[in-house]
Motif scaffolding. Structure first.
Motif, PDB file in Angstrom:
ATOM      1  N   TRP A 141       0.839  -1.192   0.000  1.00 60.03           N
ATOM      2  CA  TRP A 141       0.000   0.000   0.000  1.00 60.03           C
ATOM      3  C   TRP A 141       0.874   1.242   0.000  1.00 60.03           C
ATOM      4  O   TRP A 141       1.789   1.383   0.822  1.00 60.03           O
ATOM      5  N   ALA A 142       0.583   2.175  -0.908  1.00 61.18           N
ATOM      6  CA  ALA A 142       1.328   3.432  -0.965  1.00 61.18           C
ATOM      7  C   ALA A 142       0.502   4.464  -1.729  1.00 61.18           C
ATOM      8  O   ALA A 142      -0.254   4.103  -2.642  1.00 61.18           O
ATOM      9  N   PRO A 143       0.649   5.764  -1.348  1.00 65.45           N
ATOM     10  CA  PRO A 143       1.419   6.244  -0.201  1.00 65.45           C
ATOM     11  C   PRO A 143       0.633   6.102   1.101  1.00 65.45           C
ATOM     12  O   PRO A 143      -0.552   6.423   1.149  1.00 65.45           O
ATOM     13  N   CYS A 144       1.302   5.617   2.138  1.00 63.34           N
ATOM     14  CA  CYS A 144       0.713   5.457   3.468  1.00 63.34           C
ATOM     15  C   CYS A 144       1.703   5.976   4.493  1.00 63.34           C
ATOM     16  O   CYS A 144       2.822   5.442   4.599  1.00 63.34           O
ATOM     17  N   ASP A 145       1.332   6.998   5.224  1.00 62.85           N
ATOM     18  CA  ASP A 145       2.221   7.649   6.175  1.00 62.85           C
ATOM     19  C   ASP A 145       1.924   7.141   7.576  1.00 62.85           C
ATOM     20  O   ASP A 145       0.875   7.436   8.145  1.00 62.85           O
ATOM     21  N   ALA A 146       2.833   6.352   8.155  1.00 69.59           N
ATOM     22  CA  ALA A 146       2.667   5.838   9.514  1.00 69.59           C
ATOM     23  C   ALA A 146       2.983   6.933  10.526  1.00 69.59           C
ATOM     24  O   ALA A 146       3.976   7.649  10.385  1.00 69.59           O
ATOM     25  N   VAL A 147       2.122   7.068  11.551  1.00 69.04           N
ATOM     26  CA  VAL A 147       2.340   8.130  12.539  1.00 69.04           C
ATOM     27  C   VAL A 147       2.524   7.603  13.955  1.00 69.04           C
ATOM     28  O   VAL A 147       3.085   8.300  14.798  1.00 69.04           O
ATOM     29  N   SER A 148       2.077   6.388  14.255  1.00 68.86           N
ATOM     30  CA  SER A 148       2.295   5.849  15.603  1.00 68.86           C
ATOM     31  C   SER A 148       2.157   4.334  15.593  1.00 68.86           C
ATOM     32  O   SER A 148       1.485   3.759  14.734  1.00 68.86           O
ATOM     33  N   LEU A 149       2.801   3.709  16.589  1.00 62.06           N
ATOM     34  CA  LEU A 149       2.762   2.255  16.750  1.00 62.06           C
ATOM     35  C   LEU A 149       2.587   1.962  18.232  1.00 62.06           C
ATOM     36  O   LEU A 149       3.395   2.407  19.049  1.00 62.06           O
ATOM     37  N   GLU A 150       1.528   1.229  18.576  1.00 66.04           N
ATOM     38  CA  GLU A 150       1.219   0.944  19.974  1.00 66.04           C
ATOM     39  C   GLU A 150       1.196  -0.556  20.222  1.00 66.04           C
ATOM     40  O   GLU A 150       0.805  -1.338  19.348  1.00 66.04           O
ATOM     41  N   THR A 151       1.559  -0.931  21.444  1.00 65.70           N
ATOM     42  CA  THR A 151       1.479  -2.325  21.868  1.00 65.70           C
ATOM     43  C   THR A 151       0.102  -2.603  22.442  1.00 65.70           C
ATOM     44  O   THR A 151      -0.398  -1.855  23.278  1.00 65.70           O
ATOM     45  N   MET A 152      -0.514  -3.678  21.964  1.00 66.38           N
ATOM     46  CA  MET A 152      -1.819  -4.102  22.460  1.00 66.38           C
ATOM     47  C   MET A 152      -1.658  -5.463  23.140  1.00 66.38           C
ATOM     48  O   MET A 152      -0.607  -6.118  23.020  1.00 66.38           O
ATOM     49  N   ASN A 153      -2.699  -5.918  23.842  1.00 60.21           N
ATOM     50  CA  ASN A 153      -2.617  -7.210  24.525  1.00 60.21           C
ATOM     51  C   ASN A 153      -2.380  -8.357  23.548  1.00 60.21           C
ATOM     52  O   ASN A 153      -1.692  -9.327  23.867  1.00 60.21           O
ATOM     53  N   ASP A 154      -2.964  -8.257  22.364  1.00 65.53           N
ATOM     54  CA  ASP A 154      -2.858  -9.357  21.410  1.00 65.53           C
ATOM     55  C   ASP A 154      -2.016  -9.001  20.187  1.00 65.53           C
ATOM     56  O   ASP A 154      -2.134  -9.632  19.138  1.00 65.53           O
ATOM     57  N   GLY A 155      -1.186  -7.954  20.299  1.00 64.88           N
ATOM     58  CA  GLY A 155      -0.328  -7.608  19.170  1.00 64.88           C
ATOM     59  C   GLY A 155       0.011  -6.140  19.151  1.00 64.88           C
ATOM     60  O   GLY A 155       0.259  -5.525  20.197  1.00 64.88           O
TER      61      GLY A 155
END
Length: 564
Positions: free
Chosen positions: A304-318
């Protein structure tokens, strides 16, 4: 109506060479349907259209009429053939329409089933892939290219961005460059100067077009799917990211690649890589990336593009990744291969000439802008040397500006020798760019040791800053490069105690988040090294997914033999 099916430049591979058993295996995956002459089985612009298998009758592939051109029949497909081109695999909307010329029986093979064929049947998948690729190449040279058309001025950085996006994604397209002071060429088309760059998709006008709007219209921007969390989410489509995606998908992991621009990274901007394994005559970075992207698509990787990632969080299942538009993706593991952003010189007027003479790449796209004209290249590493040689091969007189005293300090010796032997290249060591001059475009560059020199282009290769600012919680070095494995700072290791293990190779300070390539602390900043890192990181991804102490182990079943 125009029929150009017999013209060599417009013919597609009508009848792929399939054995009886291979044809039967394809038919077994789709139910038969009887269709009348004149019926459309899919239309240009359709999303998620199927591959059409022709059992009987005849199917014609049609370039729909445009407001300036009539309908064109490109080819006719008979029994034991199938309709479709490479867009079937990469998710692009239909380029052409498919219409029954003679009544007959067809079968609709869904994209998911086609990917299953590609993954599980090497011989059949190879024939299908080669046929789809040949059709893409044939369509590129004919009337089908008019289905995507860009319009803009030669000095437009926005038009350059559109062209780069289309070339990196290997889209069939054409470009109309408006001549200087030549807006009269667009009279009667309803396009004004402030509409540029514009795009025409299937004849429909898009004013002030951007790569994002084009991707959305073509079905290439991110679209949520209904398969839950993916096994591996790769953020960055350069050599490291594509290598990781290929290895992961080929080993049964569902894999998604996101890129803020388009696949390729800095490698796609490299005119020629001379020291990459298996290419004794060198390989253009763009060619290498195109082949890698095709290979990834073959194994079912979603890009997929263009896709601008802005944050990454840890969840209980991933993990949960958030994009700039607010969309979210859930994944079991993530690999950060976001690379680095080009640095610029602190010279007055720099921003004014970006896209109007200042470039951060030396590929065929940029070379066409400056061919036969003098240029300046600044930088002392391999990318600068490769760029200087490439531009010289296009008839440019090249001034190579190196800040250091020794050009061989950061550049491979084979490049240094070739630079010194080339009569078109003038090397300025212990030198700096101190001024830029020009009107609507760059005209000259001032070098502190040589004074002003005529220059149609300034090519800047002075390094890059890691694209890691969006990941503030990860342990990074003072320059922003992401630490992994044994390089992670001691104070970041406390969170690993509940897992009963230390970070694995390429794993960051956050469990199940990995990093490879130029964004990683300690990486070699070479294409071959990035490919190796991306491939090697997949081994750690597998271990993380199968770790009994990880919550992922409860949601991830046997990965062996899994298909995407």
């Amino acid at each position: 109506m125009t029929d150009v099916s017999e013209h060599p430049a417009n013919r597609t591979s009508d009848v792929p060479s399939l054995s009886d058993s291979q044809w039967e295996r394809l038919l077994a995956l789709a139910a038969p349907t009887d269709v009348n002459a004149g019926d459309y089985v899919f239309r240009a612009g359709d999303l998620n259209y199927p591959m059409i298998l022709v059992e009987s009758g005849a199917l014609e592939m049609v370039r729909d009429p445009l407001w300036w051109d009539e309908e064109t029949v490109l080819s006719t497909l008979g029994p034991r053939s199938f309709a479709g081109e490479l867009g079937l695999l990469n998710g692009q909307s239909a380029l052409l329409s498919a219409r029954m010329k003679e009544s007959g029986r067809i079968r609709r093979l869904a994209r998911e089933d086609l990917r299953l064929v590609m993954n599980q049947d090497d011989d059949l998948g190879g024939i299908v892939l080669h046929t789809l690729w040949e059709r893409r190449e044939a369509l590129r040279r004919g009337p089908a290219a008019m289905t995507l058309k860009f319009i803009g001025t030669e000095a437009s950085s926005e038009l350059l961005a559109l062209r780069r996006f289309a070339e990196r994604l290997d889209l069939i397209h054409t470009v109309f460059v408006v001549p200087p002071d030549g807006m009269g060429a667009l009279d009667g088309h309803g396009i004004a100067a402030n509409d540029l760059p514009a795009a025409l998709i299937q004849g429909k006008l898009i004013r002030r077009a951007t790569p994002g709007t084009i991707a959305e219209r073509l079905g290439l921007s991110y679209q949520p799917h209904q398969e839950g969390a993916t096994d591996l989410l790769v953020v960055g489509g350069g050599p490291a990211g594509l290598a990781a995606a290929i290895y992961a998908a080929s080993e049964g992991l569902s894999t998604v690649v996101l890129d803020a621009v388009a696949p390729g990274g800095q490698a796609a901007s490299t005119s020629r890589i001379e020291n990459f394994l298996g290419f004794p005559f060198g390989v253009a970075g763009g060619d290498l990336i195109r082949q890698a992207t095709l290979q990834a698509i073959k194994f079912g990787v979603r890009i997929w593009a263009p896709c601008d990632a802005v944050s990454l969080e840890t969840m209980n299942d991933g993990l949960k990744l958030t994009l700039g538009d607010g969309a979210t993706l859930h994944t079991r593991t993530a690999l950060i291969t976001s690379g680095a952003a080009y640095r610029s010189l602190g010279v007055q007027g720099w921003e004014d000439f970006e896209g109007r003479g200042i470039y951060y790449a030396a590929t065929s796209l940029e070379a066409r802008q400056v061919a036969g004209h003098p240029v300046v290249v600044v930088g002392g590493a391999n990318s600068a040397g490769q760029g200087a040689l490439y531009l010289a091969s296009h008839g440019c007189q090249v001034h190579l500006v190196v800040r250091g005293r020794d050009i061989g300090a950061r550049m491979s010796s084979y490049l240094v020798d070739r630079l010194r032997e080339n009569s078109r290249i003038h090397i300025h060591t212990e030198s700096n760019i101190i001024g830029l001059e020009g009107g609507s475009a760059l005209e000259s560059v001032r070098i502190d040791t040589a004074g002003p020199v005529e220059a149609r282009g300034l090519f800047c290769f002075i390094g890059a800053d890691p694209a890691s600012a969006w990941l503030p919680t990860l342990d990074r070095d003072t320059a922003g490069f992401i630490r992994t494995g044994t390089d992670i700072a001691l104070q970041s290791l406390d969170q690993w105690q509940p897992l009963g293990r230390e970070p694995m190779p390429f794993e960051t300070s956050t469990p199940r988040v990995f990093a490879a390539g130029d964004v990683r602390h300690g990486s070699m900043k070479r294409v071959a090294a990035a490919v190796g890192e991306g491939s090697s990181a997949v081994a750690s991804v597998h271990r993380a997914l199968s770790d009994p102490a990880s919550p992922l182990a409860r949601t991830t079943q046997s990965l062996a033999g899994r298909t995407t």
